[in-house]
Structures are given as structure tokens and as C-alpha cells.
Design a protein around this motif. Structure first.
Motif, PDB file in Angstrom:
ATOM      1  N   LYS A  68       2.567   8.788  12.261  1.00 56.77           N
ATOM      2  CA  LYS A  68       1.386   7.922  12.325  1.00 56.77           C
ATOM      3  C   LYS A  68       1.490   6.808  11.289  1.00 56.77           C
ATOM      4  O   LYS A  68       1.126   5.656  11.557  1.00 56.77           O
ATOM      5  CB  LYS A  68       0.126   8.763  12.099  1.00 56.77           C
ATOM      6  CG  LYS A  68      -1.156   8.006  12.211  1.00 56.77           C
ATOM      7  CD  LYS A  68      -1.542   7.785  13.655  1.00 56.77           C
ATOM      8  CE  LYS A  68      -2.955   7.269  13.788  1.00 56.77           C
ATOM      9  NZ  LYS A  68      -3.070   5.831  13.791  1.00 56.77           N
ATOM     10  N   ASP A  72       1.273   2.857  12.023  1.00 51.65           N
ATOM     11  CA  ASP A  72       0.270   2.008  11.376  1.00 51.65           C
ATOM     12  C   ASP A  72       0.885   0.840  10.606  1.00 51.65           C
ATOM     13  O   ASP A  72       0.207  -0.132  10.300  1.00 51.65           O
ATOM     14  CB  ASP A  72      -0.602   2.841  10.428  1.00 51.65           C
ATOM     15  CG  ASP A  72      -1.521   3.793  11.174  1.00 51.65           C
ATOM     16  OD1 ASP A  72      -1.729   3.601  12.392  1.00 51.65           O
ATOM     17  OD2 ASP A  72      -2.024   4.742  10.536  1.00 51.65           O
ATOM     18  N   SER A  73       2.170   0.925  10.298  1.00 45.17           N
ATOM     19  CA  SER A  73       2.831  -0.109   9.505  1.00 45.17           C
ATOM     20  C   SER A  73       3.301  -1.305  10.329  1.00 45.17           C
ATOM     21  O   SER A  73       3.636  -2.340   9.773  1.00 45.17           O
ATOM     22  CB  SER A  73       4.037   0.477   8.773  1.00 45.17           C
ATOM     23  OG  SER A  73       3.631   1.486   7.886  1.00 45.17           O
ATOM     24  N   THR A  75       3.030  -3.726  14.174  1.00 43.31           N
ATOM     25  CA  THR A  75       2.200  -4.090  15.320  1.00 43.31           C
ATOM     26  C   THR A  75       2.899  -3.787  16.633  1.00 43.31           C
ATOM     27  O   THR A  75       2.246  -3.534  17.636  1.00 43.31           O
ATOM     28  CB  THR A  75       1.819  -5.579  15.280  1.00 43.31           C
ATOM     29  OG1 THR A  75       3.013  -6.365  15.219  1.00 43.31           O
ATOM     30  CG2 THR A  75       0.941  -5.887  14.088  1.00 43.31           C
ATOM     31  N   SER A  96       2.812   0.626  20.717  1.00 47.14           N
ATOM     32  CA  SER A  96       1.505   0.219  20.220  1.00 47.14           C
ATOM     33  C   SER A  96       0.442   0.317  21.317  1.00 47.14           C
ATOM     34  O   SER A  96      -0.740   0.391  21.026  1.00 47.14           O
ATOM     35  CB  SER A  96       1.575  -1.202  19.659  1.00 47.14           C
ATOM     36  OG  SER A  96       2.199  -2.061  20.579  1.00 47.14           O
TER      37      SER A  96
END
Length: 174
Positions: A68, A72-73, A75, A96
Motif C-alpha cells: 500500500k 500511495d507513493s 500516481t 492506480s
């Protein structure tokens, strides 16, 4: 955890952009101020989750937290998550667009431990990852695999006395 993200950033080619928010640290000692390269996208990454009998719910929680964190790091990404013990269990592909589906992913497993099944899976399916991340407790035995088709990072949970003979090894506790 920063080392994990640094490994992914260094191994994966993305749509790189220059940013003046951070200066290039390699040039600062020479009083040269240049932007750093920052990438918000990564190519295909294989994340292999050890699901052998020595892995419990706590380790799986840590492993999914790391996945995760990678999601989240960036796009844009394509992460192929593979559960393994002595053979491949669950397989999932996350981007994504479907990142929330990771919460329902079942990596399957519960048997012995043989990471070469991940290597075989990658080769047999002609997967061309930019990097491979193997999340494990390090209870692997003697065959860690050789000739991995991409840079390999072994993320060992719980123990700090295990060093993979191939690739790079980092440690996480919780």
C-alpha cells in the motif's frame, strides 16, 4: 521503509520530471544547485509475498502495508502481487485504477518455502518487471534463486540476521 521506496524509485523508469523543491545532493558539495529528478510513475513491479507456514497474520499485515505504501507513493503503477510458498498461490494485478481491490486479495499458501517458484513463474510467463520485491520472514533455506531477470529486493520481516545471497536485503519489524 524509505529504503524500499528508494529501491523502487531507483529501479523503475517512470515519467521523470525535474523539481527545484529538492536540490541534487550529489552536486551540493561543489556549490552547484541543480534540480532533482522526481518520478510520479513506475513501470511493472512484481511483489512476491511469502505465504509459507511460518508467516502469520501479523506478517501479512506488514507486507500489505508495504505494498500500500508503494501504491500511495506513485500516481501510476502496475504491481503484480504473487503469493508463494513452494508454489505460486494467489496472483493479482493492481494499478492506480483498481488499487482498492488489494484489500480483497488472497495470496493463498501455507506450505513450505521455496522462492525459486517466483523466479520460475516470472520466466515461464515472460514477465519483464523493472524490479522484484520479495516480502518474507527469511526462513528460506539454501535456494534463494539465481539469475533474477530484474533487480531483486528481499524485505525480511522480524529477523535481522538473514542476508539474501542475491540482490539486496532490508529489514522491517512492524
Amino acid at each position: 521503509r524509505d529504503a524500499l521506496r528508494d529501491f523502487v524509485s531507483a529501479s523503475c523508469k517512470g515519467k521523470d520530471e525535474f523539481t527545484w523543491r529538492k536540490f541534487n545532493r550529489r552536486l551540493l558539495p561543489n556549490d552547484i544547485y541543480m534540480p532533482t529528478v522526481e518520478s510520479e510513475t513506475i513501470g511493472e513491479v512484481v511483489v512476491a509475498i511469502d505465504t509459507s507456514g511460518s508467516i502469520g497474520p501479523e506478517e501479512l499485515k506488514i507486507f500489505f502495508s508495504e505494498i500500500k505504501g508503494i501504491m500511495d507513493s506513485y500516481t501510476e503503477y502496475k504491481i503484480k502481487v504473487v503469493g508463494w510458498d513452494t508454489e505460486i498461490g494467489g496472483i493479482g494485478e493492481f494499478t492506480s485504477e483498481n488499487m482498492e481491490d488489494i484489500t480483497n486479495f488472497d495470496p493463498k499458501g501455507g506450505g513450505g518455502t521455496d522462492p525459486t517458484c517466483v523466479l520460475d513463474y516470472i520466466k515461464q510467463n515472460s514477465i519483464k518487471p523493472e524490479c522484484i520485491i520479495i516480502l518474507t520472514d527469511g526462513e528460506v533455506g539454501n535456494d534463494w534463486g539465481t539469475d533474477w531477470p530484474a533487480p531483486v529486493l528481499w524485505v525480511v520481516a522480524g529477523r535481522k540476521d538473514i542476508v539474501a545471497p542475491t540482490g539486496k536485503t532490508i529489514y522491517i519489524n512492524d
